[in-house]
Design an enzyme around this catalytic site. Structure first.
Site, PDB file in Angstrom:
ATOM      1  N   HIS A  19     -13.806 -18.195 -21.518  1.00 42.27           N
ATOM      2  CA  HIS A  19     -13.170 -17.786 -22.777  1.00 42.27           C
ATOM      3  C   HIS A  19     -14.130 -16.987 -23.662  1.00 42.27           C
ATOM      4  O   HIS A  19     -13.678 -16.290 -24.566  1.00 42.27           O
ATOM      5  CB  HIS A  19     -12.707 -19.043 -23.512  1.00 42.27           C
ATOM      6  N   PHE A  64     -13.751 -19.633 -34.398  1.00 41.00           N
ATOM      7  CA  PHE A  64     -13.136 -20.085 -33.155  1.00 41.00           C
ATOM      8  C   PHE A  64     -12.033 -19.107 -32.752  1.00 41.00           C
ATOM      9  O   PHE A  64     -11.449 -18.407 -33.581  1.00 41.00           O
ATOM     10  CB  PHE A  64     -12.616 -21.527 -33.223  1.00 41.00           C
ATOM     11  N   ASN A  66      -8.916 -19.141 -31.906  1.00 39.99           N
ATOM     12  CA  ASN A  66      -7.561 -19.136 -32.446  1.00 39.99           C
ATOM     13  C   ASN A  66      -7.476 -18.712 -33.906  1.00 39.99           C
ATOM     14  O   ASN A  66      -6.376 -18.594 -34.444  1.00 39.99           O
ATOM     15  CB  ASN A  66      -6.920 -20.512 -32.260  1.00 39.99           C
ATOM     16  N   ASN A 109      -3.824 -16.875 -28.037  1.00 42.52           N
ATOM     17  CA  ASN A 109      -3.911 -17.346 -29.420  1.00 42.52           C
ATOM     18  C   ASN A 109      -4.879 -16.527 -30.271  1.00 42.52           C
ATOM     19  O   ASN A 109      -4.647 -16.338 -31.468  1.00 42.52           O
ATOM     20  CB  ASN A 109      -4.302 -18.823 -29.462  1.00 42.52           C
TER      21      ASN A 109
END
Length: 183
Positions: A19, A64, A66, A109
């Site tokens: 990610h 982060f 999202n 997201n």
């Protein structure tokens, strides 16, 4: 003036997660083009410099994945950067690279957050991180580290992107995708 955004998560245990491919691309840009030292600003780690005589801002949001849009909106409002001059690095199928302007979030997201805060009219560079080969939850997969073989491949992918960065800066997204995928 361009803004490169690398999506990822800022925790130490996330550093080598799939990610965090966006963070890795910002680090590679910093290293290869000798951009400024990263400084905490706008809820992210910001660096600046020039590539091909073009002013570049590069940021790794610390909000982060999202909530990446929060960081990006603050930065583009402060420096008056048009959303069309934002290029976001994120993930897709391992080994593939796809660049495009605007579009849907495809359920990502981080992209949904950016869309919420700055709209959809910005460029995205999706870098392949792979998908689970078994019935593992996708979120569990993307939060795992790359294995040794993938890290070797990732070095080549990163190098191909860096070597083609002038095409990306000129916003020739189809040519960029074609060039990096055919090396």
């Amino acid at each position: 003036m361009l803004l490169f955004v690398g999506l990822g998560n800022p925790t130490p245990d996330s550093e080598n997660n799939r990610h965090n491919i966006g963070f890795k691309m910002i680090d590679a840009l910093n290293q290869n083009f000798k951009l400024s030292k990263q400084k905490p600003k706008f809820k992210g780690l910001l660096t600046t410099g020039n590539i091909n005589e073009k002013k570049i801002y590069a940021i790794k949001p610390l909000t982060f994945m999202n909530n990446s849009g929060i960081c990006i909106r603050e930065l583009i409002e402060y420096f008056k950067i048009d959303a069309g001059d934002v290029i976001v690095f994120l993930d897709i199928e391992f080994g593939k690279i796809k660049a495009k302007f605007a579009g849907s979030s495809a359920g990502h997201n981080g992209i949904e957050s950016i869309d919420k805060f700055i709209g959809k009219d910005y460029s995205r560079v999706r870098i392949g991180i792979g998908r689970p080969k078994t019935k593992v939850n996708v979120s569990d997969h993307v939060l795992k580290d790359f294995d040794e073989d993938e890290m070797i491949q990732l070095e080549k992918i990163t190098s191909d992107i860096i070597n083609s960065i002038s095409i990306l800066i000129d916003k020739k997204l189809d040519l960029f995708s074609s060039t990096v995928n055919n090396k």
